[in-house]
Design a protein around this motif. Sequence first.
Motif, PDB file in Angstrom:
ATOM      1  N   ALA A 154       0.830  -1.215   0.000  1.00  0.00           N
ATOM      2  CA  ALA A 154       0.000   0.000   0.000  1.00  0.00           C
ATOM      3  C   ALA A 154       0.863   1.264   0.000  1.00  0.00           C
ATOM      4  O   ALA A 154       0.558   2.239  -0.691  1.00  0.00           O
ATOM      5  N   ILE A 155       1.952   1.263   0.776  1.00  0.00           N
ATOM      6  CA  ILE A 155       2.849   2.420   0.834  1.00  0.00           C
ATOM      7  C   ILE A 155       3.503   2.640  -0.524  1.00  0.00           C
ATOM      8  O   ILE A 155       3.588   3.770  -1.022  1.00  0.00           O
ATOM      9  N   SER A 156       3.954   1.557  -1.147  1.00  0.00           N
ATOM     10  CA  SER A 156       4.619   1.653  -2.445  1.00  0.00           C
ATOM     11  C   SER A 156       3.685   2.171  -3.524  1.00  0.00           C
ATOM     12  O   SER A 156       4.081   2.987  -4.372  1.00  0.00           O
ATOM     13  N   GLU A 157       2.431   1.721  -3.483  1.00  0.00           N
ATOM     14  CA  GLU A 157       1.466   2.099  -4.519  1.00  0.00           C
ATOM     15  C   GLU A 157       0.618   3.300  -4.110  1.00  0.00           C
ATOM     16  O   GLU A 157      -0.267   3.703  -4.871  1.00  0.00           O
ATOM     17  N   ARG A 158       0.875   3.864  -2.919  1.00  0.00           N
ATOM     18  CA  ARG A 158       0.118   5.006  -2.387  1.00  0.00           C
ATOM     19  C   ARG A 158      -1.382   4.734  -2.429  1.00  0.00           C
ATOM     20  O   ARG A 158      -2.179   5.506  -2.963  1.00  0.00           O
ATOM     21  N   ARG A 159      -1.750   3.628  -1.791  1.00  0.00           N
ATOM     22  CA  ARG A 159      -3.162   3.245  -1.741  1.00  0.00           C
ATOM     23  C   ARG A 159      -3.664   3.297  -0.304  1.00  0.00           C
ATOM     24  O   ARG A 159      -2.964   2.902   0.640  1.00  0.00           O
ATOM     25  N   ILE A 160      -4.871   3.805  -0.157  1.00  0.00           N
ATOM     26  CA  ILE A 160      -5.497   3.927   1.152  1.00  0.00           C
ATOM     27  C   ILE A 160      -5.775   2.541   1.730  1.00  0.00           C
ATOM     28  O   ILE A 160      -6.073   1.589   0.992  1.00  0.00           O
ATOM     29  N   ILE A 161      -5.661   2.418   3.050  1.00  0.00           N
ATOM     30  CA  ILE A 161      -5.946   1.137   3.694  1.00  0.00           C
ATOM     31  C   ILE A 161      -6.983   1.330   4.799  1.00  0.00           C
ATOM     32  O   ILE A 161      -7.163   2.428   5.328  1.00  0.00           O
ATOM     33  N   GLU A 162      -7.637   0.231   5.118  1.00  0.00           N
ATOM     34  CA  GLU A 162      -8.565   0.182   6.249  1.00  0.00           C
ATOM     35  C   GLU A 162      -8.190  -1.004   7.122  1.00  0.00           C
ATOM     36  O   GLU A 162      -7.700  -2.023   6.627  1.00  0.00           O
ATOM     37  N   PHE A 163      -8.418  -0.850   8.409  1.00  0.00           N
ATOM     38  CA  PHE A 163      -8.096  -1.939   9.340  1.00  0.00           C
ATOM     39  C   PHE A 163      -8.845  -1.717  10.648  1.00  0.00           C
ATOM     40  O   PHE A 163      -9.380  -0.638  10.912  1.00  0.00           O
ATOM     41  N   GLN A 164      -8.841  -2.750  11.456  1.00  0.00           N
ATOM     42  CA  GLN A 164      -9.306  -2.634  12.834  1.00  0.00           C
ATOM     43  C   GLN A 164      -8.082  -2.575  13.730  1.00  0.00           C
ATOM     44  O   GLN A 164      -7.009  -3.063  13.374  1.00  0.00           O
ATOM     45  N   TYR A 165      -8.254  -1.965  14.903  1.00  0.00           N
ATOM     46  CA  TYR A 165      -7.120  -1.788  15.814  1.00  0.00           C
ATOM     47  C   TYR A 165      -7.577  -2.109  17.225  1.00  0.00           C
ATOM     48  O   TYR A 165      -8.751  -1.928  17.569  1.00  0.00           O
ATOM     49  N   GLY A 166      -6.658  -2.600  18.040  1.00  0.00           N
ATOM     50  CA  GLY A 166      -7.059  -2.964  19.394  1.00  0.00           C
ATOM     51  C   GLY A 166      -5.908  -2.970  20.377  1.00  0.00           C
ATOM     52  O   GLY A 166      -4.744  -2.767  20.011  1.00  0.00           O
ATOM     53  N   ARG A 167      -6.252  -3.237  21.630  1.00  0.00           N
ATOM     54  CA  ARG A 167      -5.264  -3.299  22.711  1.00  0.00           C
ATOM     55  C   ARG A 167      -5.710  -4.344  23.733  1.00  0.00           C
ATOM     56  O   ARG A 167      -6.874  -4.737  23.766  1.00  0.00           O
ATOM     57  N   TYR A 168      -4.784  -4.741  24.593  1.00  0.00           N
ATOM     58  CA  TYR A 168      -5.109  -5.676  25.668  1.00  0.00           C
ATOM     59  C   TYR A 168      -5.662  -4.917  26.871  1.00  0.00           C
ATOM     60  O   TYR A 168      -5.260  -3.781  27.147  1.00  0.00           O
ATOM     61  N   ASP A 169      -6.570  -5.568  27.585  1.00  0.00           N
ATOM     62  CA  ASP A 169      -7.100  -4.962  28.806  1.00  0.00           C
ATOM     63  C   ASP A 169      -6.445  -5.612  30.020  1.00  0.00           C
ATOM     64  O   ASP A 169      -5.541  -6.437  29.890  1.00  0.00           O
ATOM     65  N   ILE A 170      -6.906  -5.241  31.202  1.00  0.00           N
ATOM     66  CA  ILE A 170      -6.308  -5.710  32.442  1.00  0.00           C
ATOM     67  C   ILE A 170      -6.435  -7.228  32.601  1.00  0.00           C
ATOM     68  O   ILE A 170      -5.685  -7.861  33.338  1.00  0.00           O
ATOM     69  N   MET A 223      -7.131  -0.749  -0.186  1.00  0.00           N
ATOM     70  CA  MET A 223      -8.247  -0.299  -1.001  1.00  0.00           C
ATOM     71  C   MET A 223      -7.789   0.037  -2.429  1.00  0.00           C
ATOM     72  O   MET A 223      -6.600   0.221  -2.695  1.00  0.00           O
ATOM     73  N   ASN A 224      -8.748   0.125  -3.338  1.00  0.00           N
ATOM     74  CA  ASN A 224      -8.443   0.546  -4.712  1.00  0.00           C
ATOM     75  C   ASN A 224      -8.174   2.046  -4.782  1.00  0.00           C
ATOM     76  O   ASN A 224      -7.497   2.525  -5.685  1.00  0.00           O
ATOM     77  N   GLU A 225      -8.697   2.780  -3.802  1.00  0.00           N
ATOM     78  CA  GLU A 225      -8.545   4.224  -3.772  1.00  0.00           C
ATOM     79  C   GLU A 225      -7.089   4.603  -3.482  1.00  0.00           C
ATOM     80  O   GLU A 225      -6.469   4.069  -2.556  1.00  0.00           O
ATOM     81  N   SER A 226      -6.532   5.520  -4.264  1.00  0.00           N
ATOM     82  CA  SER A 226      -5.149   5.945  -4.081  1.00  0.00           C
ATOM     83  C   SER A 226      -5.089   7.408  -3.637  1.00  0.00           C
ATOM     84  O   SER A 226      -6.108   8.106  -3.641  1.00  0.00           O
ATOM     85  N   PHE A 227      -3.907   7.857  -3.252  1.00  0.00           N
ATOM     86  CA  PHE A 227      -3.723   9.258  -2.867  1.00  0.00           C
ATOM     87  C   PHE A 227      -2.457   9.792  -3.542  1.00  0.00           C
ATOM     88  O   PHE A 227      -1.537   9.024  -3.848  1.00  0.00           O
ATOM     89  N   PRO A 228      -2.389  11.105  -3.805  1.00  0.00           N
ATOM     90  CA  PRO A 228      -1.248  11.680  -4.519  1.00  0.00           C
ATOM     91  C   PRO A 228       0.023  11.641  -3.678  1.00  0.00           C
ATOM     92  O   PRO A 228      -0.025  11.530  -2.446  1.00  0.00           O
ATOM     93  N   TYR A 229       1.166  11.748  -4.355  1.00  0.00           N
ATOM     94  CA  TYR A 229       2.462  11.744  -3.678  1.00  0.00           C
ATOM     95  C   TYR A 229       2.568  12.915  -2.711  1.00  0.00           C
ATOM     96  O   TYR A 229       2.190  14.044  -3.025  1.00  0.00           O
ATOM     97  N   GLU A 230       3.077  12.648  -1.519  1.00  0.00           N
ATOM     98  CA  GLU A 230       3.317  13.685  -0.515  1.00  0.00           C
ATOM     99  C   GLU A 230       4.725  13.484   0.033  1.00  0.00           C
ATOM    100  O   GLU A 230       5.061  12.388   0.486  1.00  0.00           O
TER     101      GLU A 230
END
Length: 330
Positions: A154-170, A223-230
């Motif tokens: 995704a970084i190489s092709e400048r493509r947007i990504i989606e994911f879930q994120y989490g953490r451990y609890d007590i 994702m198929n959606e891309s973003f311009p070079y920054e």
Amino acid sequence: MIRIDNKERLLRLMTIFTQETDEDHELSLDEIILRFKQIYGPDVKLNKNSLKDDINHLINHSFDVTINQEKDGLPKYYSHQYRLFELHELRMLIDAVVSAKFITKQETRQLIDKIRKLTSAHQGKKLQNEIQVDSSIKSESPFIRLAIHDLHQAISERRIIEFQYGRYDIDKKFNLSHEGSLYKVKPYALTWANDFYYLIAYYYDAGEIRHYRVDRLRNVEVMNESFPYEAFDVSKYVQSTFHMFAGDEEWIKIKLHNQLINVIIDKFGKNVDIKKQDEDHFILSTKARISGGLVNWILSFGSKAKVISPVSLSETVKQEIANMNKLYQS
């Protein structure tokens, strides 16, 4: 009588050289023939002249074969010595894999076995004594190897990504953040800090750059959606962060004891802006991202570090010291 196809014989010869020879282990033609018989059986038909032609063919096509004949009349000995990686380089790779917290125990063993195959079997045995680390700190997440591949793509092709994120609890249970909703980000870079992989990305919902531990990502989708070079200087950005906490960048000045000079050079490099204040202290001037990570970094030096500016950072550090003092007084 067993005959071997010329191409198969040549490939098998390369394998024998690669796996069984190095600068300390050589084989004569008789020993090479013995290896073929051990593989194909005692009735295999081999000709020394054909093997010599094969060896010359390998040499002519840039496969290293070192020929050793110290005195006339003695048998020649052959070995494959010049490899892509030297032994000390393979040891560093293995130590890095063992030390990396984000690699699971199973994947650690698999990677070490593969690295050892990059040299001869004899040299591979010398790579058994890798550094020792607490195995309990190794990641238990099986998702990271797949996530790393997708993130690099995704970084190489400048493509947007989606994911879930989490953490451990007590209770040591892994819980998804935001009730499992998806994070939509522009991935800028992957960095390895504090023995973990981090994704540096622009988080759309918050409108800011954030950092995500890759071993805490789940269901990464490119994702198929891309973003311009920054333009994004990864090295400069990471240097301005502390313990991978994001924040706004500001100029800071800190008075530090001379005993901390090596710590500062390790963090900022030899070109860091420092000025002597007195016989025991120097002033550090640098851009840094104001965050809880920076505050914790400053406090880790105890009385050997004092914030000069900005005032807001100094007040934050004072408040944290007061909170700590109150905690111990109670």
